[in-house]
Structure formats: C-alpha cells, structure tokens
Design a protein around this motif. Structure first.
Motif, PDB file in Angstrom:
ATOM      1  N   SER A 518      -2.422   3.610 -16.635  1.00 37.86           N
ATOM      2  CA  SER A 518      -1.597   3.605 -17.842  1.00 37.86           C
ATOM      3  C   SER A 518      -0.143   3.257 -17.559  1.00 37.86           C
ATOM      4  O   SER A 518       0.620   2.983 -18.491  1.00 37.86           O
ATOM      5  CB  SER A 518      -1.660   4.980 -18.515  1.00 37.86           C
ATOM      6  OG  SER A 518      -1.196   5.986 -17.613  1.00 37.86           O
ATOM      7  N   ASN A 519       0.253   3.252 -16.284  1.00 40.85           N
ATOM      8  CA  ASN A 519       1.634   2.964 -15.925  1.00 40.85           C
ATOM      9  C   ASN A 519       1.678   2.255 -14.567  1.00 40.85           C
ATOM     10  O   ASN A 519       2.049   2.846 -13.553  1.00 40.85           O
ATOM     11  CB  ASN A 519       2.459   4.252 -15.870  1.00 40.85           C
ATOM     12  CG  ASN A 519       3.925   3.987 -15.585  1.00 40.85           C
ATOM     13  OD1 ASN A 519       4.413   2.857 -15.703  1.00 40.85           O
ATOM     14  ND2 ASN A 519       4.657   5.027 -15.190  1.00 40.85           N
ATOM     15  N   PRO A 520       1.320   0.961 -14.524  1.00 37.67           N
ATOM     16  CA  PRO A 520       1.273   0.249 -13.246  1.00 37.67           C
ATOM     17  C   PRO A 520       2.613   0.210 -12.520  1.00 37.67           C
ATOM     18  O   PRO A 520       2.647   0.048 -11.295  1.00 37.67           O
ATOM     19  CB  PRO A 520       0.826  -1.160 -13.656  1.00 37.67           C
ATOM     20  CG  PRO A 520       0.123  -0.979 -14.952  1.00 37.67           C
ATOM     21  CD  PRO A 520       0.837   0.148 -15.646  1.00 37.67           C
ATOM     22  N   ASN A 521       3.722   0.377 -13.262  1.00 38.03           N
ATOM     23  CA  ASN A 521       5.036   0.342 -12.618  1.00 38.03           C
ATOM     24  C   ASN A 521       5.293   1.562 -11.729  1.00 38.03           C
ATOM     25  O   ASN A 521       6.251   1.572 -10.953  1.00 38.03           O
ATOM     26  CB  ASN A 521       6.141   0.238 -13.667  1.00 38.03           C
ATOM     27  CG  ASN A 521       6.127  -1.121 -14.366  1.00 38.03           C
ATOM     28  OD1 ASN A 521       5.742  -2.122 -13.768  1.00 38.03           O
ATOM     29  ND2 ASN A 521       6.532  -1.145 -15.629  1.00 38.03           N
ATOM     30  N   ALA A 522       4.454   2.578 -11.848  1.00 37.19           N
ATOM     31  CA  ALA A 522       4.612   3.780 -11.012  1.00 37.19           C
ATOM     32  C   ALA A 522       3.904   3.633  -9.671  1.00 37.19           C
ATOM     33  O   ALA A 522       3.673   4.610  -8.970  1.00 37.19           O
ATOM     34  CB  ALA A 522       4.083   5.003 -11.756  1.00 37.19           C
ATOM     35  N   ARG A 523       3.613   2.415  -9.295  1.00 38.04           N
ATOM     36  CA  ARG A 523       2.848   2.132  -8.083  1.00 38.04           C
ATOM     37  C   ARG A 523       3.500   2.728  -6.840  1.00 38.04           C
ATOM     38  O   ARG A 523       4.713   2.703  -6.679  1.00 38.04           O
ATOM     39  CB  ARG A 523       2.730   0.618  -7.895  1.00 38.04           C
ATOM     40  CG  ARG A 523       1.866   0.204  -6.717  1.00 38.04           C
ATOM     41  CD  ARG A 523       1.876  -1.283  -6.528  1.00 38.04           C
ATOM     42  NE  ARG A 523       3.110  -1.743  -5.907  1.00 38.04           N
ATOM     43  CZ  ARG A 523       3.202  -2.810  -5.117  1.00 38.04           C
ATOM     44  NH1 ARG A 523       2.132  -3.531  -4.861  1.00 38.04           N
ATOM     45  NH2 ARG A 523       4.358  -3.176  -4.597  1.00 38.04           N
ATOM     46  N   ILE A 524       2.651   3.237  -5.945  1.00 39.14           N
ATOM     47  CA  ILE A 524       3.104   3.674  -4.633  1.00 39.14           C
ATOM     48  C   ILE A 524       2.318   2.920  -3.571  1.00 39.14           C
ATOM     49  O   ILE A 524       1.127   2.654  -3.723  1.00 39.14           O
ATOM     50  CB  ILE A 524       2.952   5.201  -4.428  1.00 39.14           C
ATOM     51  CG1 ILE A 524       1.492   5.629  -4.584  1.00 39.14           C
ATOM     52  CG2 ILE A 524       3.851   5.970  -5.385  1.00 39.14           C
ATOM     53  CD1 ILE A 524       1.254   7.109  -4.261  1.00 39.14           C
ATOM     54  N   VAL A 525       3.005   2.534  -2.512  1.00 38.16           N
ATOM     55  CA  VAL A 525       2.368   1.843  -1.392  1.00 38.16           C
ATOM     56  C   VAL A 525       1.786   2.886  -0.453  1.00 38.16           C
ATOM     57  O   VAL A 525       2.461   3.833  -0.050  1.00 38.16           O
ATOM     58  CB  VAL A 525       3.387   0.960  -0.647  1.00 38.16           C
ATOM     59  CG1 VAL A 525       2.747   0.351   0.605  1.00 38.16           C
ATOM     60  CG2 VAL A 525       3.896  -0.149  -1.567  1.00 38.16           C
ATOM     61  N   LEU A 526       0.514   2.704  -0.111  1.00 37.56           N
ATOM     62  CA  LEU A 526      -0.185   3.692   0.707  1.00 37.56           C
ATOM     63  C   LEU A 526      -0.503   3.204   2.108  1.00 37.56           C
ATOM     64  O   LEU A 526      -0.902   4.004   2.966  1.00 37.56           O
ATOM     65  CB  LEU A 526      -1.471   4.122  -0.005  1.00 37.56           C
ATOM     66  CG  LEU A 526      -1.194   4.912  -1.282  1.00 37.56           C
ATOM     67  CD1 LEU A 526      -2.415   4.939  -2.171  1.00 37.56           C
ATOM     68  CD2 LEU A 526      -0.751   6.328  -0.942  1.00 37.56           C
ATOM     69  N   GLY A 527      -0.345   1.919   2.367  1.00 38.01           N
ATOM     70  CA  GLY A 527      -0.581   1.453   3.716  1.00 38.01           C
ATOM     71  C   GLY A 527      -0.537  -0.052   3.849  1.00 38.01           C
ATOM     72  O   GLY A 527      -0.770  -0.778   2.882  1.00 38.01           O
ATOM     73  N   TYR A 528      -0.201  -0.506   5.044  1.00 42.54           N
ATOM     74  CA  TYR A 528      -0.259  -1.907   5.428  1.00 42.54           C
ATOM     75  C   TYR A 528      -1.281  -2.036   6.558  1.00 42.54           C
ATOM     76  O   TYR A 528      -1.463  -1.115   7.346  1.00 42.54           O
ATOM     77  CB  TYR A 528       1.096  -2.405   5.929  1.00 42.54           C
ATOM     78  CG  TYR A 528       2.179  -2.498   4.890  1.00 42.54           C
ATOM     79  CD1 TYR A 528       2.436  -3.700   4.233  1.00 42.54           C
ATOM     80  CD2 TYR A 528       2.959  -1.391   4.575  1.00 42.54           C
ATOM     81  CE1 TYR A 528       3.450  -3.792   3.283  1.00 42.54           C
ATOM     82  CE2 TYR A 528       3.967  -1.466   3.627  1.00 42.54           C
ATOM     83  CZ  TYR A 528       4.212  -2.676   2.987  1.00 42.54           C
ATOM     84  OH  TYR A 528       5.203  -2.765   2.042  1.00 42.54           O
ATOM     85  N   ALA A 529      -1.898  -3.190   6.636  1.00 45.82           N
ATOM     86  CA  ALA A 529      -2.820  -3.441   7.748  1.00 45.82           C
ATOM     87  C   ALA A 529      -2.832  -4.923   8.053  1.00 45.82           C
ATOM     88  O   ALA A 529      -2.786  -5.764   7.148  1.00 45.82           O
ATOM     89  CB  ALA A 529      -4.232  -2.958   7.414  1.00 45.82           C
TER      90      ALA A 529
END
Length: 596
Positions: A518-529
């Motif tokens: 409902s709020n894609p702007n609240a995205r958090i990054v959880l990891g890079y690989a």
C-alpha cells in the motif's frame, strides 16, 4: 549502423520496422537462459526448440515470423508420465540432469523432437527420447516418448532421400533408426572433429550432392567452437572444412563467449542463418547470470561451397530480415516482453513461468476462494536448497519444490510480487528468489520470528522477520560464503500484502528490498548480492530464474507432507527489463526486439 562505446539506444515504437531496410539487429535474439537451440523454417514461420534440463514445462518451442520476436508456441514435456518412468519428472540427482539439447525437425507431415533425458541411475542414466506432434501450437499434441537406451547425448535425426532415418550423437557416431519404435542399428564412428574435447551436438544436412555434418567441440566453456565436415556418403568418409572452426569466439576479447552448439536453417528467400548459444561474460567468464543464451548469425552458403558464418556479436549486420511481425497465434508470451500478471479467476498460469522439477499436485492454485487475483502456493517440505543426502526424498526436493519462476531475460531488470502470508510457525517461510540451482540461489523470505533468530516474538513488533539468504554451496571455493541475515518486519506492515522485490543495482549486483504494497515509497533495502552467486557453479548449463516460493522447511512427516497452514498468496507479479548489455560499454535500453 555501429554504436560508439558507452552508447545508449532508446527504444521507440517504429524502430522495429527499420529491420527490413538495414538488417541491423541485436543478439541475443533469445535472451536469458536459452541453451542448445535447434531451429527450422516451416510455412513462413521459424521455430526453435531449447534445452530445459530440470525446469518444467520442458522443451519450449518458440515461434517467430521475423527472427527477432519469439513467442512461446508450446512445450513438449507437460505431462510427468510422458517418459513412461515413475517419478522421472522429479527424481533426478544431478542438478543439471533432465532434458538435454532437443533436435527439432519436420518430416512427412510430423514435427520431431529428439533428445536425451539424464535420468535416475535405476533408469540406466541416459534415456533417448523421440516426441512427435502435428501442431506446434498445442501442448497436448506432443506424444509420449519413443525411447531407447542411449549411449551418448545430443541425438540428431536426419532423413535421407530414400526415407531412411539416421540418428547421430555425440562422439560423433551415426546409426540407422526407426523413429516409430526406437529400434537402432549398429553405430558407425563418423568424424571426431578437429581435436577439440567433447565432439557433440551433431546436425546432418544434405546440400548440392554433399552430406554436411556440423558439430560442437571444445566443451561448452571458453574453448567452445563449431566445426564442419562433408562427404558424398551419409556414413562418410568425411572431409574437414579447411576454415574450421567455422564459428567461435575462443581466444578473442569479444563480450560474447562460449559460442557454439549451432544449427543451420533457411528463410523464405533462401538465405541461410545459424542459431547458436553464447554467454555474455567476456573472456573473464565470471559473472553471467543469464547463462547460455541463443543468438542469430547470418551464413553465406553458395552452391557447392562451404558455408561462411559471420562472427557472433551483440550488434549484427547481415541478410535482410523478414518483415517485422508479431502475428503469432496462441496464448504464449514473447520472450522479451514484461510480465504483468494479476492471476485473475479462471485464468491459466502464464506460459513463460517455470517450475524447478514438476511440483506436487495441487501446490499452485490461481485465484483461490477468499484470495482473488493471487496465485496460492502451498508449501513443499523441502526448501529451495533441500537436504541432498537425505533418504527422505521430500527433503531433497526430488518430490517437487513449491517454486515458480521466470527467466532473467535482461541485464538490468526489476522483479516484484505482492506477498500475503500469515505464518504461524517459524518453519513456515515464503518469499522470492534469484535461483540458478538448489545449491546456488539468493532468497528474500518472510517467516514467524523465533528466539534462535535473535529477535523472537517479543523483540520483533510484528512477530515476523525477513530472512535474506545467500546459498553458494554449489560453487567450489566460493569467495562469497553462504549466509542468512535476519531483519524484523515493521509492525505496521503485517496487516497487508508486502511487496518483495529484486532488481539489478548494476550489471553485476542484485538488490533485494521490501515495502508495504500500500506504500511502495516506504521501501527498505534488505540485502545486496553479487550475480556471481548465480553464475556457473552448480548450474553451468542453466541460467538465473526469478520467482516465488513457499516451504515448511522439513516440518511434518514424509507420508503427511507439511503440517496444515503456511500457504502463501502471490499477487501483482511484475517483471520489467530495463536494458541489455550488447557489448563492452554498449547498451540497449528496453527490449532487444524493439531495438533493431
């Protein structure tokens, strides 16, 4: 037209029509994991068959009017019992087992697919298979397999003018065969190539009074190459082409490497073309998540002479291409197109989506009651890795994984799903994955928190946690260790779907993130690989798959399956390809089918 270094081409609606004038196009024409292409031209349409190994539905047939826009026409292997072997659709130890190198041909009103299935040891290891169809746009038209105990991979069917069929296989050996029964005569050694390792992938053609045999040799790595010989007799003796290898990028600095395993065919104007596999890796051959892709090369083949292949590159100039067209029947998907799937009631699972091994019955349900516009995934006991040495097959993955995916078909892409998931136990997990094999994958899952994860129900406000997992067990001496990182799910996110996403941070790194739908702007990054995790390793023949999964991580018993609960509901399935790297420093923005 030749692009300068670092040039970027922007797609426009009309540029596809320019192909007929300048015959400039971009490889790979079948981007993403599309290895071992075999192609024919029939009734003003080109058709190509592709290897699928353990992925199902197996052996896609792609159709094109213009050699650039390729659409799924059918799949040869859609019924687990087509081989006549119990559980052969799943019970294969080798992660690069399954269907190898299909050979597509048309003869006397029928289409033929000839290949081998690398099967469980109790089925003698290599099973030769011939499937037939009278309609390449109908999955159900493909027959059960006519089988034989094969001794080599890459079988090719060739009919001589008198109607006698010959089967040639890696080695290179040829024998008479009855395609209706699988009865084979005594094999005769033909030609072992120019001295390269693993002579394989033979195709026989007859032209201007000569029989030509086209083979691959040198292995499917950087030494891969295509060589040719000819004879006045289908059983030899053979004279090698003095220009061998006729097609290779071995010992070059080209961006496309491992070029080989080619087939030859004509278009409606009599021009010759070759489709071959290649890897976008450069000579470094380290990071190539899309694995072995298929691309198009013009071939000059004058009467009585040897064919001359153009060099395989990302930006090609050649024969005048057929007129741009997407007038292909059926409900299939074009390879380069985005996914926009909402799983509407009564709708089918889209035809470009794949499973890793046949799933157990009933594990996937489109738009179930109470969860409209979602795909319900019921968990498998095995997680995406499984326990390879377990005596309980349901823990190894060999009874099926609850994982559905699509190929990565662009260098730069974004993939996301909206996941509704309410686990009651910590062993229940669902999420998304960048998946090469069971021993090389990157996952972003959601599960119930537990104390052992470091958060527990009291520490995670929502009671849920994200599990970002990197699995590199399939890469020998990997510089990237297997790992799992736990992050609590924000409390406010637990009341609605969570959007899980993976995309390319650049050409060599993936970024995994999450947000409330409902709020894609609240995205958090959880990891890079690094994409190195899904390049080579235990999947040297395959390529990266992007998809969603559900598992109960071994809970329950072998006879009962997973405990009740743990169903995941996937909605708003989206894949967008943003750009293709077509050479070192050279990019195409959008779909390669539009950039001609």
């Amino acid at each position: 037209m030749r692009l300068s270094n670092t040039a970027i081409i922007t797609a426009a609606v009309g540029v596809g029509l320019a192909a007929a004038q300048n015959s400039t196009y971009y490889n790979p024409t079948l981007p993403g994991w599309h290895s071992d292409p075999s192609c024919i031209y029939h009734e003003e349409t080109f058709f190509c068959a592709i290897s699928t190994f353990l992925a199902v539905p197996g052996i896609p047939i792609y159709a094109s009017k213009d050699l650039i826009n390729w659409k799924v026409a059918s799949h040869v292997w859609t019924r687990p019992d087509q081989l006549g072997l119990p559980n052969a659709a799943r019970d294969v130890d080798y992660l690069q087992g399954g269907f190898y190198a299909p050979n597509l041909r048309f003869h006397d009103g029928k289409f033929y697919i000839t290949n081998v299935y690398i099967s469980p040891l109790e089925y003698q290891g290599i099973l030769g298979c011939i499937f037939t169809s009278d309609n390449l746009y109908d999955d159900d038209s493909w027959s059960d397999a006519v089988t034989w105990n094969a001794t080599a991979i890459d079988p090719d069917l060739f009919w001589d003018d008198d109607g006698q069929a010959y089967l040639s296989s890696a080695g290179i050996v040829t024998a008479k065969i009855d395609p209706a029964t699988g009865e084979i005569g005594a094999p005769k050694v033909q030609w072992n190539g120019t001295g390269g390792a693993y002579p394989e992938g033979p195709h026989i053609y007859k032209k201007d009074g000569y029989y030509y045999v086209l083979i691959a040799e040198g292995g499917t790595e950087l030494g891969h190459r295509v060589t040719m010989a000819r004879s006045k007799n289908v059983l030899g003796p053979w004279e090698a082409d003095p220009s061998n290898p006729v097609l290779t990028n071995n010992n070059t600095a080209e961006y496309f490497q491992t070029v080989g395993h080619a087939d030859l065919f004509q278009d409606g104007k009599g021009n010759w073309w070759s489709m071959a596999l290649a890897t976008r890796s450069g000579p470094e051959w380290e990071i190539y998540p899309m694995g072995r892709e298929a691309g198009l090369v013009p071939v000059t083949w004058n009467e009585g002479e040897w064919p001359i292949f153009s060099q395989f590159r990302g930006i090609m100039n050649g024969w005048e291409l057929p007129q741009y067209s997407r007038a292909i029947p059926g409900r299939g998907n074009f390879v380069q197109d985005p996914d926009v799937y909402d799983f509407q009631p009564g709708g089918p699972i889209p035809r470009n989506l794949l499973f890793w091994r046949f799933p157990e019955d009933g594990k996937f349900t489109v738009s179930p009651r109470g969860h409209r516009n979602t795909l319900q995934i019921s968990p498998s006991r095995a997680n995406l890795t499984g326990m390879p040495l377990s005596t309980d097959k349901s823990l190894t993955g060999k009874t099926g994984l609850s994982f559905i995916s699509r190929r990565q078909t662009h260098t730069l892409f974004s993939f996301s799903v909206d996941l509704t998931f309410n686990p009651s136990q910590s062993y229940q997990e669902a999420g998304i994955s960048s998946f090469l094999t069971q021993l090389n994958h990157i996952d972003l899952g959601i599960s119930r928190s537990n104390a052992s994860s470091g958060y527990g129900h009291h520490s995670s406000p929502s009671g849920l946690e994200f599990r970002f997992r990197i699995e590199t067990a399939g890469t020998i001496n990997s510089t990237i260790p297997s790992s799992t990182t736990i992050t609590p799910v924000p409390a406010a996110w637990s009341h609605g779907p969570i959007r899980l996403s993976v995309g390319t941070a650049n050409a060599t790194y993936f970024l995994f993130s999450a947000a409330p739908a409902s709020n894609p702007n609240a995205r958090i990054v959880l990891g890079y690989a690094s994409a190195l995790v899904v390049s080579g390793g235990s999947g040297p023949f395959t390529g990266n798959l992007l998809g969603a999964y559900a598992t109960c991580t071994g809970a329950g018993g072998n006879s009962t399956g997973c405990p009740s609960g743990g169903e995941a509901y996937v909605g708003r399935w989206r894949y967008t390809g943003w750009a293709q790297q077509v050479d070192k420093g050279e990019w195409a923005v959008g779909s390669t089918s539009d950039l001609i």
